[in-house]
Design a protein around this motif. Sequence first.
Motif, PDB file in Angstrom:
ATOM      1  N   GLY A 187     -27.561   8.983  59.014  1.00  0.00           N
ATOM      2  CA  GLY A 187     -28.827   9.073  59.498  1.00  0.00           C
ATOM      3  C   GLY A 187     -29.555   9.922  58.921  1.00  0.00           C
ATOM      4  N   MET A 188     -30.819  10.374  59.449  1.00  0.00           N
ATOM      5  CA  MET A 188     -31.751  11.013  58.521  1.00  0.00           C
ATOM      6  C   MET A 188     -32.155  12.383  59.403  1.00  0.00           C
ATOM      7  SD  MET A 188     -34.332   7.915  57.251  1.00  0.00           S
ATOM      8  CE  MET A 188     -33.887   6.334  56.618  1.00  0.00           C
ATOM      9  N   THR A 189     -31.566  12.468  60.357  1.00  0.00           N
ATOM     10  CA  THR A 189     -32.385  13.735  61.304  1.00  0.00           C
ATOM     11  C   THR A 189     -31.315  14.820  61.674  1.00  0.00           C
ATOM     12  OG1 THR A 189     -31.872  12.604  63.191  1.00  0.00           O
ATOM     13  CG2 THR A 189     -33.899  12.206  62.089  1.00  0.00           C
TER      14      THR A 189
ATOM     15  N   ILE B  96     -32.471  -3.151  63.528  1.00  0.00           N
ATOM     16  CA  ILE B  96     -32.357  -1.766  64.024  1.00  0.00           C
ATOM     17  C   ILE B  96     -33.194  -1.582  65.441  1.00  0.00           C
ATOM     18  CG2 ILE B  96     -32.700   0.816  63.764  1.00  0.00           C
ATOM     19  CD1 ILE B  96     -31.883   0.459  60.997  1.00  0.00           C
TER      20      ILE B  96
ATOM     21  N   ILE C   3     -34.858  -2.927  59.197  1.00  0.00           N
ATOM     22  CA  ILE C   3     -35.450  -2.117  60.427  1.00  0.00           C
ATOM     23  C   ILE C   3     -35.762  -2.939  61.541  1.00  0.00           C
ATOM     24  CG2 ILE C   3     -37.955  -2.413  59.632  1.00  0.00           C
ATOM     25  CD1 ILE C   3     -36.444   0.652  61.225  1.00  0.00           C
TER      26      ILE C   3
ATOM     27  N   GLY D  58     -34.011  10.662  69.796  1.00  0.00           N
ATOM     28  CA  GLY D  58     -34.106   9.872  68.445  1.00  0.00           C
ATOM     29  C   GLY D  58     -34.758   8.969  68.538  1.00  0.00           C
ATOM     30  N   SER D  59     -35.048   7.880  67.398  1.00  0.00           N
ATOM     31  CA  SER D  59     -35.453   6.675  67.559  1.00  0.00           C
ATOM     32  C   SER D  59     -35.405   5.736  68.678  1.00  0.00           C
ATOM     33  CB  SER D  59     -35.243   5.865  66.138  1.00  0.00           C
ATOM     34  OG  SER D  59     -35.415   6.684  64.836  1.00  0.00           O
TER      35      SER D  59
ATOM     36  N   PHE E 294     -33.883   3.673  53.238  1.00  0.00           N
ATOM     37  CA  PHE E 294     -32.529   3.467  53.464  1.00  0.00           C
ATOM     38  C   PHE E 294     -31.831   3.833  52.024  1.00  0.00           C
ATOM     39  CE2 PHE E 294     -34.327   1.221  57.108  1.00  0.00           C
ATOM     40  CZ  PHE E 294     -33.761   2.033  58.176  1.00  0.00           C
TER      41      PHE E 294
ATOM     42  N   VAL F 254     -29.472  12.558  70.520  1.00  0.00           N
ATOM     43  CA  VAL F 254     -29.082  11.056  70.437  1.00  0.00           C
ATOM     44  C   VAL F 254     -29.884  10.438  69.486  1.00  0.00           C
ATOM     45  CG1 VAL F 254     -29.246   9.223  72.366  1.00  0.00           C
ATOM     46  CG2 VAL F 254     -28.890  11.361  73.115  1.00  0.00           C
ATOM     47  N   SER F 255     -29.130   9.766  68.426  1.00  0.00           N
ATOM     48  CA  SER F 255     -29.860   9.306  67.369  1.00  0.00           C
ATOM     49  C   SER F 255     -29.506   8.053  66.780  1.00  0.00           C
ATOM     50  CB  SER F 255     -29.453  10.098  66.090  1.00  0.00           C
ATOM     51  OG  SER F 255     -30.140  11.434  66.249  1.00  0.00           O
ATOM     52  N   ALA F 256     -30.162   7.271  66.190  1.00  0.00           N
ATOM     53  CA  ALA F 256     -29.802   6.205  65.698  1.00  0.00           C
ATOM     54  C   ALA F 256     -29.055   6.110  64.345  1.00  0.00           C
ATOM     55  CB  ALA F 256     -31.105   5.004  65.391  1.00  0.00           C
TER      56      ALA F 256
ATOM     57  N   ARG G   6     -37.718  13.600  69.482  1.00  0.00           N
ATOM     58  CA  ARG G   6     -37.793  14.165  67.976  1.00  0.00           C
ATOM     59  C   ARG G   6     -38.916  13.733  67.264  1.00  0.00           C
ATOM     60  NH1 ARG G   6     -32.902  12.396  66.505  1.00  0.00           N
ATOM     61  NH2 ARG G   6     -31.884  14.311  66.958  1.00  0.00           N
ATOM     62  N   HIS G   7     -39.279  12.579  67.059  1.00  0.00           N
ATOM     63  CA  HIS G   7     -40.235  12.001  66.645  1.00  0.00           C
ATOM     64  C   HIS G   7     -41.830  11.825  67.040  1.00  0.00           C
ATOM     65  CE1 HIS G   7     -37.362  10.500  63.381  1.00  0.00           C
ATOM     66  NE2 HIS G   7     -36.526  10.125  64.451  1.00  0.00           N
TER      67      HIS G   7
ATOM     68  N   PRO H 224     -38.580  11.550  59.214  1.00  0.00           N
ATOM     69  CA  PRO H 224     -37.508  12.395  59.288  1.00  0.00           C
ATOM     70  C   PRO H 224     -37.705  13.429  58.671  1.00  0.00           C
ATOM     71  CG  PRO H 224     -36.757  10.088  58.605  1.00  0.00           C
ATOM     72  CD  PRO H 224     -38.256  10.087  58.946  1.00  0.00           C
TER      73      PRO H 224
ATOM     74  N   TYR I 219     -21.043  12.555  59.672  1.00  0.00           N
ATOM     75  CA  TYR I 219     -22.360  11.776  59.474  1.00  0.00           C
ATOM     76  C   TYR I 219     -22.930  12.360  58.319  1.00  0.00           C
ATOM     77  CZ  TYR I 219     -27.641  11.808  61.115  1.00  0.00           C
ATOM     78  OH  TYR I 219     -28.872  11.628  61.635  1.00  0.00           O
TER      79      TYR I 219
HETATM   80  C1  LIG Z   1     -35.689   3.547  63.000  1.00  0.00           C
HETATM   81  S1  LIG Z   1     -34.196   3.765  61.789  1.00  0.00           S
HETATM   82  C2  LIG Z   1     -34.329   5.437  60.618  1.00  0.00           C
HETATM   83  C3  LIG Z   1     -34.396   6.358  61.518  1.00  0.00           C
HETATM   84  O1  LIG Z   1     -33.809   6.210  62.786  1.00  0.00           O
HETATM   85  C4  LIG Z   1     -33.049   7.429  63.068  1.00  0.00           C
HETATM   86  O2  LIG Z   1     -33.621   8.513  63.761  1.00  0.00           O
HETATM   87  P1  LIG Z   1     -32.907   9.494  64.872  1.00  0.00           P
HETATM   88  O3  LIG Z   1     -32.044  10.132  64.143  1.00  0.00           O
HETATM   89  O4  LIG Z   1     -34.151  10.468  65.118  1.00  0.00           O
HETATM   90  O5  LIG Z   1     -32.656   8.556  65.923  1.00  0.00           O
HETATM   91  C5  LIG Z   1     -32.526   7.612  61.480  1.00  0.00           C
HETATM   92  O6  LIG Z   1     -32.078   9.125  61.297  1.00  0.00           O
HETATM   93  C6  LIG Z   1     -33.922   7.722  60.680  1.00  0.00           C
HETATM   94  O7  LIG Z   1     -34.651   8.707  61.088  1.00  0.00           O
END
Ligand SMILES: CSC[C@H]1O[C@H](OP(=O)(O)O)[C@H](O)[C@@H]1O
Length: 289
Positions: A184-186, A225, A222, A10-11, A165, A85-87, A53-54, A62, A157
């Motif tokens: 989170g968003m994903t 983060i 952000i 992830g991010s 946000f 693995v995600s933030a 992912r991104h 997301p 989650y």
């Molecule tokens: C960078 S803050 C918001 C962003 O980070 C996380 O992404 P991921 O789950 O791919 O690590 C969160 O879900 C948001 O998409």
Amino acid sequence: MKAKIGIIGGSGLYDIDGLEGAEWVSVESPWGAPSDAILCGTLNGVDMAFLPRHGRGHVHSPSTVPYRANIDALKRLGVTDVISVSACGSFREEMAPGDFVIVSDFIDRTFAREKSFFGTGCVAHVSVAHPVCARLGDACEAAGRAAGVTVHRGGTYLAMEGPQFSSMAESKLYRDVWGCDVIGMTNMPEAKLAREAELCYASVAMITDYDSWHPDHGSVDISDIIATLGANSAAAKQTVAGLAPRLAGPREVCPCGCDRALEFAIMTAPDARDAAMLAKLDAVAGRVL
Ligand SMILES: CSC[C@H]1O[C@H](OP(=O)(O)O)[C@H](O)[C@@H]1O
Ligand SMILES: Nc1ncnc2[nH]cnc12
């Protein structure tokens, strides 16, 4: 069967270190283009496939991450086990920035994404009562602790649409009323799609902030983060590397049943199924079609 470990980074996690024979492989999918090419190689003799992912450079939001193409592409490469693995933000005082949470459940509040491989022409209903694989969760927990991280086993989650946000009222609703632990968003619909594709799925949520509920921490920001993600990146990569020895060896049938999720799920009668739809489902559901 031999395991092949798919990591969705992830991010802040756009590649992983130490893969032998590392090569970025472009995979074509009938569900569109995946987020990026997939970094393939071996770690301690274990086949690994890493997908940012991104995308490299953080191209996809997301809402526009091609979740179906990503899961389909990993399955086409022969991946058996997917680890995200995600933030994420934390709703719990004791789940602090820098800690990892091995997610045990989700509340899906996303609304602007394709959430299924199935539909008109081939309808299926899988169970996501237990959306993560406990066997993979064990490996993530052990690998995180071995990397020196404070790991919390279990947490709900909340998957939000974003990209903004949450408001403070939303943050308090998710925390105080719905009992969520992280946000989170994903991870949705990713986890649902992995289940439809009969892939084991686990999620390592790396806490970067206290969202907006905490009286002493103000609103999520952000730049904080990004700073936490930077500080966590070595531990995240070490955790991923620690998965290989823990998931090596012959891959038995999953005790949680993730790899048989479609066994009785398809409702559409064989003679009523749409040929074009079946062709798209060749990797995801070929086992039962
Ligand atoms: C960078 S803050 C918001 C962003 O980070 C996380 O992404 P991921 O789950 O791919 O690590 C969160 O879900 C948001 O998409
Ligand atoms: N507070 C938060 N809300 C949603 N997604 C996040 N990713 C990292 N922190 C987050």
